[in-house]
Design a protein around this motif. Structure first.
Motif, PDB file in Angstrom:
ATOM      1  N   ALA A   1       0.847  -1.202   0.000  1.00  0.00           N
ATOM      2  CA  ALA A   1       0.000   0.000   0.000  1.00  0.00           C
ATOM      3  C   ALA A   1       0.879   1.247   0.000  1.00  0.00           C
ATOM      4  CB  ALA A   1      -0.917  -0.006   1.216  1.00  0.00           C
ATOM      5  N   ALA A   2       1.905   1.227   0.855  1.00  0.00           N
ATOM      6  CA  ALA A   2       2.781   2.395   0.947  1.00  0.00           C
ATOM      7  C   ALA A   2       3.525   2.615  -0.370  1.00  0.00           C
ATOM      8  CB  ALA A   2       3.776   2.215   2.096  1.00  0.00           C
ATOM      9  N   HIS A   3       3.946   1.513  -0.973  1.00  0.00           N
ATOM     10  CA  HIS A   3       4.728   1.621  -2.194  1.00  0.00           C
ATOM     11  C   HIS A   3       3.951   2.360  -3.291  1.00  0.00           C
ATOM     12  CE1 HIS A   3       8.441   0.331  -4.143  1.00  0.00           C
ATOM     13  NE2 HIS A   3       7.742   0.351  -5.257  1.00  0.00           N
TER      14      HIS A   3
ATOM     15  N   LYS B   1       0.120  -4.357 -18.745  1.00  0.00           N
ATOM     16  CA  LYS B   1       0.918  -5.492 -19.201  1.00  0.00           C
ATOM     17  C   LYS B   1       0.694  -6.715 -18.304  1.00  0.00           C
ATOM     18  CE  LYS B   1       4.610  -2.759 -19.746  1.00  0.00           C
ATOM     19  NZ  LYS B   1       5.948  -2.250 -19.879  1.00  0.00           N
ATOM     20  N   LEU B   2       0.651  -7.870 -18.944  1.00  0.00           N
ATOM     21  CA  LEU B   2       0.398  -9.110 -18.201  1.00  0.00           C
ATOM     22  C   LEU B   2       1.707  -9.743 -17.758  1.00  0.00           C
ATOM     23  CD1 LEU B   2      -2.457 -10.660 -20.382  1.00  0.00           C
ATOM     24  CD2 LEU B   2      -2.669  -9.273 -18.310  1.00  0.00           C
ATOM     25  N   GLN B   3       1.630 -10.502 -16.676  1.00  0.00           N
ATOM     26  CA  GLN B   3       2.813 -11.115 -16.081  1.00  0.00           C
ATOM     27  C   GLN B   3       3.017 -12.525 -16.632  1.00  0.00           C
ATOM     28  OE1 GLN B   3       5.054  -9.770 -14.197  1.00  0.00           O
ATOM     29  NE2 GLN B   3       6.200 -11.647 -13.726  1.00  0.00           N
ATOM     30  N   GLU B   4       3.973 -12.683 -17.513  1.00  0.00           N
ATOM     31  CA  GLU B   4       4.370 -13.989 -18.052  1.00  0.00           C
ATOM     32  C   GLU B   4       3.171 -14.847 -18.454  1.00  0.00           C
ATOM     33  OE1 GLU B   4       6.746 -15.465 -14.880  1.00  0.00           O
ATOM     34  OE2 GLU B   4       8.440 -14.165 -15.352  1.00  0.00           O
ATOM     35  N   ARG B   5       2.237 -14.243 -19.113  1.00  0.00           N
ATOM     36  CA  ARG B   5       1.100 -15.010 -19.617  1.00  0.00           C
ATOM     37  C   ARG B   5       0.533 -14.287 -20.834  1.00  0.00           C
ATOM     38  NH1 ARG B   5      -1.887 -15.390 -14.152  1.00  0.00           N
ATOM     39  NH2 ARG B   5       0.292 -15.635 -13.619  1.00  0.00           N
ATOM     40  N   GLU B   6      -0.123 -15.061 -21.694  1.00  0.00           N
ATOM     41  CA  GLU B   6      -0.655 -14.517 -22.938  1.00  0.00           C
ATOM     42  C   GLU B   6      -1.972 -13.799 -22.702  1.00  0.00           C
ATOM     43  OE1 GLU B   6       0.781 -14.813 -26.210  1.00  0.00           O
ATOM     44  OE2 GLU B   6       2.485 -15.255 -24.890  1.00  0.00           O
TER      45      GLU B   6
ATOM     46  N   ASP C   1      -2.129 -11.640 -12.444  1.00  0.00           N
ATOM     47  CA  ASP C   1      -2.237 -11.564 -13.897  1.00  0.00           C
ATOM     48  C   ASP C   1      -1.415 -10.400 -14.439  1.00  0.00           C
ATOM     49  OD1 ASP C   1      -3.809 -13.719 -14.361  1.00  0.00           O
ATOM     50  OD2 ASP C   1      -5.702 -12.608 -14.561  1.00  0.00           O
ATOM     51  N   PHE C   2      -1.490  -9.268 -13.726  1.00  0.00           N
ATOM     52  CA  PHE C   2      -0.866  -8.039 -14.218  1.00  0.00           C
ATOM     53  C   PHE C   2       0.538  -7.868 -13.635  1.00  0.00           C
ATOM     54  CE2 PHE C   2      -5.449  -7.266 -14.380  1.00  0.00           C
ATOM     55  CZ  PHE C   2      -5.596  -6.895 -15.708  1.00  0.00           C
ATOM     56  N   GLN C   3       1.390  -7.253 -14.430  1.00  0.00           N
ATOM     57  CA  GLN C   3       2.759  -7.018 -13.957  1.00  0.00           C
ATOM     58  C   GLN C   3       2.800  -6.160 -12.695  1.00  0.00           C
ATOM     59  OE1 GLN C   3       5.468  -5.534 -16.951  1.00  0.00           O
ATOM     60  NE2 GLN C   3       5.357  -7.426 -18.147  1.00  0.00           N
ATOM     61  N   ILE C   4       1.885  -5.209 -12.621  1.00  0.00           N
ATOM     62  CA  ILE C   4       1.890  -4.339 -11.440  1.00  0.00           C
ATOM     63  C   ILE C   4       1.594  -5.146 -10.171  1.00  0.00           C
ATOM     64  CG2 ILE C   4      -0.505  -3.583 -11.910  1.00  0.00           C
ATOM     65  CD1 ILE C   4       2.180  -1.582 -10.013  1.00  0.00           C
ATOM     66  N   GLU C   5       0.710  -6.149 -10.302  1.00  0.00           N
ATOM     67  CA  GLU C   5       0.404  -6.989  -9.133  1.00  0.00           C
ATOM     68  C   GLU C   5       1.641  -7.776  -8.708  1.00  0.00           C
ATOM     69  OE1 GLU C   5      -4.090  -8.530  -9.533  1.00  0.00           O
ATOM     70  OE2 GLU C   5      -2.855  -8.989 -11.280  1.00  0.00           O
TER      71      GLU C   5
ATOM     72  N   TYR D   1       6.164  -8.688  -5.087  1.00  0.00           N
ATOM     73  CA  TYR D   1       7.605  -8.829  -4.901  1.00  0.00           C
ATOM     74  C   TYR D   1       8.118  -7.800  -3.892  1.00  0.00           C
ATOM     75  CZ  TYR D   1      12.603  -8.595  -5.802  1.00  0.00           C
ATOM     76  OH  TYR D   1      13.963  -8.568  -5.647  1.00  0.00           O
ATOM     77  N   GLN D   2       7.689  -6.536  -4.077  1.00  0.00           N
ATOM     78  CA  GLN D   2       8.113  -5.479  -3.148  1.00  0.00           C
ATOM     79  C   GLN D   2       7.728  -5.834  -1.715  1.00  0.00           C
ATOM     80  OE1 GLN D   2      10.023  -2.905  -3.684  1.00  0.00           O
ATOM     81  NE2 GLN D   2      10.151  -3.212  -5.888  1.00  0.00           N
TER      82      GLN D   2
END
Lengths: 198, 376
Positions: free
Chosen positions: B220-222, B238-243, B252-256, B261-262
């Motif tokens: 949340a802070a990030h 953008k999707l995370q390593e998926r079509e 699903d999403f790169q931001i998620e 990861y953070q």
């Protein structure tokens, strides 16, 4: 350094406290600091110019004179300098009042729209004058409120502001403006330089 | 001083009365230094870290094995040039990198403090760090600087010790923590305390860790440290390593994936109780109130030269809150410069490679240092 700045700097005694409003790249500030031991601050709207001032070791605040002069207390500077910018404000009158509130004295310079070259340009070409001190086209000029030296003198008189010194700058020649020669100076000067107080 | 586990520690013997009323003594302040202190001892810069920072400003952090949090700004020939300046940074009290904090043992009960650790404030933090000046025999710091919570400490330090710094550089900060910022901090604290592993702060005794709660707090802070534009440009949809979308709740999403990861790497290096304590200190920070509504009074006894920096896309500590500090200083005729740097990197801009910012910082410091030398 341009002649205008030499004239301005001659109007200021050593060791004073000065605010340069619209200080641009800090040329005048640096001269005052190094040659007259002046405690000088700048207010500048352009981020690039602010960076240039910081690189010269000058104290500058990024800001807009029409909004940000109000943070300075009354008479907190011996002199407030405004070089060729008054005509670019939405409300020159309010800025002028602020300059005279913040500074014990103010030095204001204006490009003279009454200069003969300007008059001839409009008379013969029929287009908005482009000169050395007014280099921009009508659609891209920052100047919203052009005036002549005579206009400014009348304006100052109407506001009961005291004119300590009025100078005309013409091709690097500096001369005094008096009641007697106002018409001539208004025709030949490129720049009017006014030391005023309220 | 002990250097166990690569952490240098100053044990402060003098009692320190905290704002909460309690007094602490014989407590550790962990610190790190970079560069060398010159003979005149006039080249020292005290750097204050932000919420999740620590004393390892630059180079390899020996604990996390990652680059120090301000590696872009501090180092040889960088904005804060350690060939020239002696940089000191200490872990705030309440923190978890060696300074006295909730993961320490209570000397009386020999049990880990947890939430029995006294609530500390920004004022307590700087009063604790002041002991480092005596430790190094520094009469006057050349500069104090820091961003975010580090900037709050800068403001509090010069207020408490008006003649102890020549130049003062608060960055992307505020003189009074806003309702919005308190709200975000509260969200983080609620995430931690809602984790069933938190156990009223006694998780260490139980050998567990409220990692999920802490990770959510960090996620949340990030988001608040970035800008909408920055996020959109970096991740978009953008999707995370998926079509295609998976019609589930995986990332699903790169931001998620990025946020997860953070959150997960943060848990490895940060203590949940420290997160509670430090966010509380930020929320309690109100220099305006400390001076009965007149911020100018905080600075009226100092002759220091101020330089305040904000960033266009910082909505957590927006330009206006930084300008309020400038206004307070101008109204007492203080020597203050200000610049707003254009950046779409949000509040995090001060930690990142933003050349206009780093140049301004370098120019201000180097010119001020030359002036200091010429005065002598």
């Amino acid at each position: 350094m341009k002649n205008e700045f030499k004239v301005i700097s001659d109007l200021i005694e050593d060791n004073k406290k000065v605010l340069d409003v619209g200080c641009a790249d800090g040329t005048l500030m640096q001269f005052l600091k190094e040659n007259k031991n002046i405690n000088v601050r700048g207010l500048e709207i352009s981020k690039e110019k602010v960076q240039e001032c910081i690189a010269k070791g000058l104290t500058v605040i990024e800001g807009n004179a029409e909004k940000d002069l109000k943070q300075f207390p009354d008479k907190s500077f011996d002199y407030v300098v405004l070089s060729q910018t008054l005509q670019a404000f939405l409300s020159p009158e309010l800025v002028l009042d602020e300059l005279l509130r913040v500074g014990k004295k103010a030095i204001v310079t204006i490009p003279n729209f009454g200069n003969w070259k300007v008059r001839l340009h409009l008379l013969f070409k029929g287009t908005m004058p482009i000169t050395k001190s007014l280099p921009e086209q009508w659609h891209s000029t920052p100047n919203l409120h052009m005036c002549t030296i005579k206009d400014f003198v009348n304006f100052i008189k109407s506001k009961e502001i005291k004119m300590i010194k009025t100078l005309a700058l013409n091709n690097n020649n500096v001369s005094n403006i008096t009641n007697n020669n106002l018409g001539t100076k208004n025709l030949f000067a490129d720049l009017g330089i006014f030391l005023i107080e309220k | 001083m002990n250097t166990e586990k690569n952490i240098k520690t100053l044990i402060v013997k003098k009692p320190l009365k905290l704002d909460c009323g309690k007094t602490i003594n014989n407590f550790p302040v962990a610190f790190e230094t970079y560069g060398s202190l010159n003979e005149n001892k006039d080249n020292a810069i005290l750097v204050f870290h932000a919420l999740t920072g620590d004393q390892f400003v630059t180079g390899l952090n020996p604990i996390t094995k990652k680059d120090g949090w301000w590696s872009f700004a501090v180092g040889p020939d960088k904005a804060i040039d350690i060939n020239k300046y002696f940089v000191i940074c200490s872990n705030v009290i309440g923190g978890c990198m060696g300074s006295y904090g909730p993961s320490h043992k209570d000397p009386e009960t020999q049990k880990t403090f947890g939430t029995d650790f006294p609530v500390i404030t920004i004022n307590d933090m700087v009063n604790a760090q002041y002991n480092l000046l005596e430790h190094f025999g520094i009469k006057k710091l050349f500069a104090i600087t820091g961003g975010s919570m580090g900037g709050m400490q800068v403001l509090q330090f010069i207020t408490n010790f008006p003649d102890k710094a020549k130049t003062v550089i608060p960055i992307a900060t505020t003189s009074s923590h806003s309702a919005q910022n308190i709200a975000f901090n509260e969200l983080g604290r609620q995430a931690i305390t809602a984790d069933s592993n938190w156990k009223d702060g006694n998780y260490e005794t139980n050998n567990i860790n409220p990692g999920k709660g802490l990770a959510v707090a960090r996620m949340a802070a990030h988001i608040t440290y970035l800008s909408k534009k920055g996020l959109q440009e970096k991740f978009g949809r953008k999707l995370q390593e998926r079509e295609d979308l998976k019609f589930g709740f995986d990332a699903d999403f790169q931001i998620e994936s990025y946020l997860r990861y953070q959150g997960s790497v943060f848990v490895d290096r940060f203590d949940a109780n420290s997160y509670l304590y430090i966010t509380r200190a930020m929320d309690y920070f109100d220099l305006v109130k400390q001076f009965n509504g007149n911020l100018s009074d905080a600075f009226k006894n100092t002759k220091a030269k101020f330089f305040i920096i904000s960033f266009t896309s910082d909505w957590l500590y927006p330009t206006q809150e930084n300008k309020d500090i400038v206004i307070a200083l101008n109204s007492i005729g203080a020597d203050v410069g200000f610049v707003e740097i254009v950046s779409d990197k949000g509040h995090d801009s001060f930690l990142l490679d933003v050349p206009d910012f780093l140049n301004a910082l370098k120019n201000f410091l180097d010119k001020s240092y030359t002036e200091l030398k010429n005065e002598k």
